[in-house]
Scaffold this motif. Sequence first.
Motif, PDB file in Angstrom:
ATOM      1  N   VAL A   1      -2.199   0.635  -0.089  1.00  0.00           N
ATOM      2  CA  VAL A   1      -1.217  -0.453  -0.166  1.00  0.00           C
ATOM      3  C   VAL A   1      -1.888  -1.815  -0.060  1.00  0.00           C
ATOM      4  O   VAL A   1      -1.622  -2.720  -0.864  1.00  0.00           O
ATOM      5  N   GLU A   2      -2.764  -1.988   0.914  1.00  0.00           N
ATOM      6  CA  GLU A   2      -3.381  -3.298   1.146  1.00  0.00           C
ATOM      7  C   GLU A   2      -4.250  -3.751  -0.018  1.00  0.00           C
ATOM      8  O   GLU A   2      -4.264  -4.937  -0.367  1.00  0.00           O
TER       9      GLU A   2
ATOM     10  N   CYS B   1      -0.844 -10.790  -2.624  1.00  0.00           N
ATOM     11  CA  CYS B   1       0.050 -10.908  -1.474  1.00  0.00           C
ATOM     12  C   CYS B   1      -0.455 -10.038  -0.324  1.00  0.00           C
ATOM     13  O   CYS B   1      -1.352  -9.216  -0.499  1.00  0.00           O
ATOM     14  N   THR B   2       0.119 -10.253   0.842  1.00  0.00           N
ATOM     15  CA  THR B   2      -0.208  -9.456   2.022  1.00  0.00           C
ATOM     16  C   THR B   2       1.003  -8.593   2.343  1.00  0.00           C
ATOM     17  O   THR B   2       2.094  -9.118   2.571  1.00  0.00           O
ATOM     18  N   PRO B   3       0.826  -7.275   2.380  1.00  0.00           N
ATOM     19  CA  PRO B   3       1.994  -6.398   2.588  1.00  0.00           C
ATOM     20  C   PRO B   3       2.412  -6.294   4.043  1.00  0.00           C
ATOM     21  O   PRO B   3       1.595  -6.436   4.951  1.00  0.00           O
ATOM     22  N   LYS B   4       3.685  -6.051   4.214  1.00  0.00           N
ATOM     23  CA  LYS B   4       4.222  -5.671   5.517  1.00  0.00           C
ATOM     24  C   LYS B   4       4.532  -4.177   5.389  1.00  0.00           C
ATOM     25  O   LYS B   4       5.400  -3.781   4.607  1.00  0.00           O
TER      26      LYS B   4
ATOM     27  N   ASP C   1       4.887   4.466   7.231  1.00  0.00           N
ATOM     28  CA  ASP C   1       3.531   4.984   7.357  1.00  0.00           C
ATOM     29  C   ASP C   1       3.648   6.438   7.779  1.00  0.00           C
ATOM     30  O   ASP C   1       3.686   6.758   8.964  1.00  0.00           O
ATOM     31  N   ALA C   2       3.745   7.332   6.785  1.00  0.00           N
ATOM     32  CA  ALA C   2       3.963   8.757   7.032  1.00  0.00           C
ATOM     33  C   ALA C   2       2.835   9.553   6.384  1.00  0.00           C
ATOM     34  O   ALA C   2       2.037   9.006   5.618  1.00  0.00           O
ATOM     35  N   ASP C   3       2.779  10.839   6.679  1.00  0.00           N
ATOM     36  CA  ASP C   3       1.750  11.698   6.086  1.00  0.00           C
ATOM     37  C   ASP C   3       1.885  11.768   4.568  1.00  0.00           C
ATOM     38  O   ASP C   3       0.895  11.859   3.855  1.00  0.00           O
ATOM     39  N   GLU C   4       3.128  11.717   4.051  1.00  0.00           N
ATOM     40  CA  GLU C   4       3.378  11.889   2.621  1.00  0.00           C
ATOM     41  C   GLU C   4       3.283  10.600   1.819  1.00  0.00           C
ATOM     42  O   GLU C   4       3.108  10.640   0.613  1.00  0.00           O
ATOM     43  N   LEU C   5       3.453   9.442   2.483  1.00  0.00           N
ATOM     44  CA  LEU C   5       3.409   8.172   1.765  1.00  0.00           C
ATOM     45  C   LEU C   5       3.246   7.005   2.726  1.00  0.00           C
ATOM     46  O   LEU C   5       3.536   7.121   3.907  1.00  0.00           O
ATOM     47  N   ARG C   6       2.763   5.884   2.166  1.00  0.00           N
ATOM     48  CA  ARG C   6       2.754   4.602   2.877  1.00  0.00           C
ATOM     49  C   ARG C   6       3.449   3.609   1.966  1.00  0.00           C
ATOM     50  O   ARG C   6       3.243   3.617   0.754  1.00  0.00           O
ATOM     51  N   GLU C   7       4.276   2.758   2.561  1.00  0.00           N
ATOM     52  CA  GLU C   7       5.011   1.791   1.750  1.00  0.00           C
ATOM     53  C   GLU C   7       4.948   0.429   2.407  1.00  0.00           C
ATOM     54  O   GLU C   7       5.145   0.304   3.616  1.00  0.00           O
ATOM     55  N   GLY C   8       4.676  -0.567   1.578  1.00  0.00           N
ATOM     56  CA  GLY C   8       4.648  -1.942   2.044  1.00  0.00           C
ATOM     57  C   GLY C   8       5.421  -2.836   1.093  1.00  0.00           C
ATOM     58  O   GLY C   8       5.538  -2.539  -0.095  1.00  0.00           O
TER      59      GLY C   8
END
Length: 150
Positions: A54-55, A63-66, A70-77
């Motif tokens: 994501v970063e 941009c800088t994500p928020k 933050d899970a084992d299957e996915l990360r979302e920002g």
Amino acid sequence: MFKRLARGAALTASLALLSLATACGGSNDDASADSEPTKVSAAPAAGVVAPAKVEVIAGLIGCTPKIRIDADELREGVCHSKKGDYIITTFPEEKFKNTWLDSASIYGGTYLVGTRWVVAAKEEKLKEVRSELGGTIQQLRGMGPAPSAS
């Protein structure tokens, strides 16, 4: 608009996690074979491929994500740049991305899709960042009645 997009993405992520948690696997029944294919546009000729983090993807967009999932299957920002508002979702394996896209297809929308990552934004914004990220633009159809012209 961004709040609605963010809520839809959060709901989609929740559905994807639910699908992953309750999947039994092993079925040869392919219900999607009868549905219409999604519209896909080719990746840019440059062949740039963004890493599935994501970063890093956010940095390429400017941009800088928020981070909101933050899970084992996915990360979302989520992030905002001069180019627009974006939701960036990354996956540790392609199978998780495919499950997420299957769940997102219920709602429709336009996504920039790469190897183990998906970026959600307005279509014109996705076209602008595709040269930095690579990937393909996919238009998911959604379910339910189509809006009528009034």
